[in-house]
Scaffold this active site. Sequence first.
Site, PDB file in Angstrom:
ATOM      1  N   HIS A 185       0.669  -1.275   0.107  1.00 22.59           N
ATOM      2  CA  HIS A 185       0.021   0.006  -0.034  1.00 22.59           C
ATOM      3  C   HIS A 185       0.824   1.236  -0.018  1.00 22.59           C
ATOM      4  CE1 HIS A 185      -2.487   2.937   2.417  1.00 22.59           C
ATOM      5  NE2 HIS A 185      -3.451   2.618   1.238  1.00 22.59           N
ATOM      6  N   GLU A 192       1.324  -0.717  -5.223  1.00 20.80           N
ATOM      7  CA  GLU A 192       0.077   0.195  -5.322  1.00 20.80           C
ATOM      8  C   GLU A 192       0.699   1.392  -5.988  1.00 20.80           C
ATOM      9  OE1 GLU A 192      -2.002   2.145  -2.286  1.00 20.80           O
ATOM     10  OE2 GLU A 192      -3.693   2.109  -3.512  1.00 20.80           O
ATOM     11  N   ASP A 233      -1.122   5.190  -6.286  1.00 18.35           N
ATOM     12  CA  ASP A 233      -2.093   6.076  -6.569  1.00 18.35           C
ATOM     13  C   ASP A 233      -1.755   7.170  -7.501  1.00 18.35           C
ATOM     14  OD1 ASP A 233      -4.031   5.313  -4.356  1.00 18.35           O
ATOM     15  OD2 ASP A 233      -2.125   5.879  -2.821  1.00 18.35           O
ATOM     16  N   HIS A 267      -1.000  10.351  -3.749  1.00 16.85           N
ATOM     17  CA  HIS A 267      -2.257   9.816  -3.010  1.00 16.85           C
ATOM     18  C   HIS A 267      -3.244  11.023  -3.048  1.00 16.85           C
ATOM     19  CE1 HIS A 267      -5.089   9.443   0.201  1.00 16.85           C
ATOM     20  NE2 HIS A 267      -5.181   7.908  -0.258  1.00 16.85           N
ATOM     21  N   GLU A 294      -4.555   3.158  -8.847  1.00 16.99           N
ATOM     22  CA  GLU A 294      -5.763   3.626  -8.545  1.00 16.99           C
ATOM     23  C   GLU A 294      -5.784   4.866  -9.381  1.00 16.99           C
ATOM     24  OE1 GLU A 294      -6.565   4.074  -4.378  1.00 16.99           O
ATOM     25  OE2 GLU A 294      -8.286   5.325  -5.073  1.00 16.99           O
TER      26      GLU A 294
END
Length: 302
Positions: free
Chosen positions: A9, A36, A38, A51, A143
């Site tokens: 994460h 991950e 973002d 993020h 994401e």
Amino acid sequence: MKVPLVIAHRGASGYLPEHSLPAKALAYAQGADYLEQDVVSTRDGVPIVFHDLTLDATTDVGAHFPGCDRARADGLHYCIDFDFAEIRELSLLERSGEDGNPRFAGRFPRIDLGLRIPSLHEELSFIRGLNQTSGRAVGVYPEIKHPEFHRQAGIELTNLVLGVLDEFGYLQGDAQCFLQCFDAGELRQVRARARDLSLIQLLSAAPGAGELERIAAYAQGVGPALDDLYTVSGEQVVSNGVREAAGQAGLLVHPYTLREDALPKGVADFDALLRLCAVTLAVDGVFTDFPDLAVDGFRQLR
Ligand code: G3P
Ligand code: CA
């Protein structure tokens, strides 16, 4: 027991500033299955791995661009108000905890080491390089953050992300890539354009009646908050049925976010958290700030 995938994460963000390339390298070395990303956009349309919509909590933007001319009325500096060249001048820092997002005690000091915000292209190049040198096949898990906010500013973030993924071959059916988003309408549009891409519908609350079946029409899985998958009854931590319902709908389940320094309700320690995920809930993957603990802990549970 089927071992859940370990999704780093924001990298190994329990140990190093989130979304820095060192945090990704550490997560890679710790054995994560997926890293991950973002993704938000700069003013000139460069997708960056970051993020927040704003730069203040995790960079030195306030000191680098002093005065109020680059901040909005709320006093914050928005990524989308800066060109990529300007963004690159900033140093990534450990999260300040002054914006409502927590700063976890014991995490990396908030010191300037000259860490830079990577573009999505740079980060995927970095991971491709590591896969080449290690012989492993660690995947990516981007994401799309706030697509409607970007659209209002004239930027089609999804197009930018899909363009970079395509360049790296991640739109192929067998690619090690999951694309995630909270926005269901956005993911439905992605499904129509990228038929082979694995999609994960992020959930901000427990799914309502019929919601999982609707999601299964366009996505391969869901990313719920772990809290929304179980209940605590005395000493017992039990499934609330959402995980089983998702499985019956044919959906993978990848809950967020496992943190050693912020355990969820009813869970005594990180080992108990891993048992909850792998045994009680039998989820397919977990987002965690501590990939090393998840990799080792799942190995011991096997
Ligand atoms: O993407 C899964 C999880 O990361 C969602 O929450 O706010 O950390 O992006 P956030
Ligand atoms: Ca995320």
